[in-house]
Design a protein around this motif. Sequence first.
Motif, short mmCIF file in Angstrom:
data_model
loop_
_atom_site.label_atom_id
_atom_site.label_comp_id
_atom_site.label_asym_id
_atom_site.label_seq_id
_atom_site.Cartn_x
_atom_site.Cartn_y
_atom_site.Cartn_z
N CYS A 69 -60.23 36.93 30.20
CA CYS A 69 -60.77 37.41 31.34
C CYS A 69 -62.27 37.90 30.99
O CYS A 69 -62.57 38.42 30.05
CB CYS A 69 -60.17 38.64 31.39
SG CYS A 69 -60.63 39.93 33.05
N PRO A 70 -63.25 37.33 32.08
CA PRO A 70 -64.60 37.75 31.65
C PRO A 70 -64.84 39.13 31.96
O PRO A 70 -66.20 39.34 31.48
CB PRO A 70 -65.12 36.90 32.90
CG PRO A 70 -64.21 36.80 34.18
CD PRO A 70 -62.79 36.70 33.29
N HIS A 71 -64.06 39.93 32.42
CA HIS A 71 -64.24 41.37 32.48
C HIS A 71 -63.77 42.29 31.61
O HIS A 71 -63.85 43.22 31.54
CB HIS A 71 -64.02 41.75 33.84
CG HIS A 71 -64.74 40.68 34.84
ND1 HIS A 71 -64.20 40.43 36.02
CD2 HIS A 71 -66.07 40.27 35.06
CE1 HIS A 71 -64.76 39.69 36.68
NE2 HIS A 71 -65.99 39.60 36.21
N ASN A 72 -62.71 41.95 30.63
CA ASN A 72 -61.98 42.44 29.75
C ASN A 72 -61.79 41.53 28.66
O ASN A 72 -60.84 40.73 28.53
CB ASN A 72 -60.81 43.18 30.26
CG ASN A 72 -59.99 44.28 29.42
OD1 ASN A 72 -60.39 43.95 28.15
ND2 ASN A 72 -59.49 45.07 30.03
N ASP A 73 -62.37 41.66 27.49
CA ASP A 73 -62.29 40.70 26.23
C ASP A 73 -60.95 40.99 25.72
O ASP A 73 -60.50 40.15 24.72
CB ASP A 73 -63.24 41.08 25.25
CG ASP A 73 -64.55 40.72 25.55
OD1 ASP A 73 -64.72 39.79 26.39
OD2 ASP A 73 -65.71 41.03 25.18
N ASN A 74 -59.84 41.98 25.93
CA ASN A 74 -58.67 41.77 25.47
C ASN A 74 -57.55 41.37 26.39
O ASN A 74 -56.13 41.41 26.02
CB ASN A 74 -58.16 43.48 25.19
CG ASN A 74 -59.23 44.25 24.14
OD1 ASN A 74 -60.34 44.31 24.42
ND2 ASN A 74 -58.77 44.39 23.10
N ILE A 75 -58.09 40.92 27.37
CA ILE A 75 -57.20 40.21 28.41
C ILE A 75 -57.18 38.76 28.61
O ILE A 75 -58.27 38.19 28.56
CB ILE A 75 -57.30 40.92 29.87
CG1 ILE A 75 -57.02 42.32 29.87
CG2 ILE A 75 -56.45 40.21 30.82
CD1 ILE A 75 -55.68 42.90 29.75
#
Length: 460
Positions: free
Chosen positions: A93-99
């Motif tokens: 995910c470009p908006h959450n590095d953990n997803i």
Amino acid sequence: VSTDTLLRNIMSKFRHVFGQPVKTEQGYDDIRVSKVTWDSSFCAVNPKFLAVIVESSGGGAFLVLPLSKMGRLDKNHPLVTGHAGPVLDIDWCPHNDNILASGSEDCTAMVWQFPDQMGTRPISEPIVVLEGHSKRVGIITWHPTTRNILLTAGSDNLIIIWNVGTGEPLITMDDHPDLIYNVCWNRNGSLFCTTCKDRRLRVCDPRKREVVAERMAPHEGIRPMRAIFTRDGNLFTTGFTRMSQRELGLWDPTNFEEPIALLELDTSNGVLLPYYDPDTNMVYLCGKGDSSIRYFEITDEPPYVHYLSTFSSKEPQRGMGFMPKRGVDVSKCEIARLYKLHDKKCEPIAMTVPRKSDLFQDDLYPDTAGPDPALEPEEWLEGRDEDPILQSMRDGYVPPKSRELKVAKKNVLDSRPTTRRSMSSCDGSTNLPVSHCLSECLSVCLNVSLSVSPSVSLSV
């Protein structure tokens, strides 16, 4: 090489870009890369993690490693094993590095959330299961500017756009009569382009649910094509000529009659996977089975697609990962980093511009897309478009330890369900655990308030 190309290369600040593999101890060893015959990159990387699709018996699996876990892979390192069939594509995910999202031959897409510190047990429970395809899901790609919007494409020729915060399909498109080879969003996510086995290149408007432009056979060969949007809205394509030579093309989607540029490369069977950097307007071409990476600069001057150089090595690549710009090392004038997959290892390759000064190089690092989304799902569905929110690279990029996901509706990403079935509606007769969401608890209170055991505490 033409005279124009030579002159352009003399003037370009990227003419001396060179690729340098890291030292052996800074790579990732003992990784059994998947042998599935599917033309995806098998690798995804962001400033925190490296993910690789691996060989697995009895289902599909991929590996998630913190970037700092270099060297030989620990035998006890957990795999992500929730899919019932081979994993075909993964995307951070470009908006959450953990997803991360994954697609599989088991006809599902899954969304996973990983802690900064990985445990030792296999991970088999995703936070969201997206079920809507009737055949394998081979393409996964996140929206570039809107929170929680994910696009999937399957061998059922369907494209589905999901809100993963609610687990719901928002848009379904069935405009493709044959297998979809690839999908790419444009810079603000208002359009996406596709290539298909019917040899057509299409530009689609998802909110209107229609194809707004298309070109029959941008490359005359029948082998798979790839297409990506450039930052100015043009389309860069890779494909094959009628004589099976690999070919590049640059197209204006508002005028598909003639290409802006068309360039023959070589004769080889490997599909060219393009990786694009909008900040430098450079594209890196990695062919599966090749042992080289070619890179080009796209400009407004003829011949428009300028060959710069080639990074060559001895071993062929099984796949490739491309680091977002915020993950490169600005102190070393690194403008891109690719993660090359071998049969049993992953080798980072740094693309560097040689500079004598140790100061920050403003011309190499314009503000780049950061991790903050510009829109919420509801705003995007209503027709709003926003460019990515930019951040400075002057001080490098430090990944945040954790990012809270905030969505107006109930967001299943905020609380991990205990089982996959918790995405479905609840039955009043079910023995619900206390940890279920507010709406489920209230439903149970209303339906079975007279028969609830005194030992069950339904605290809100």
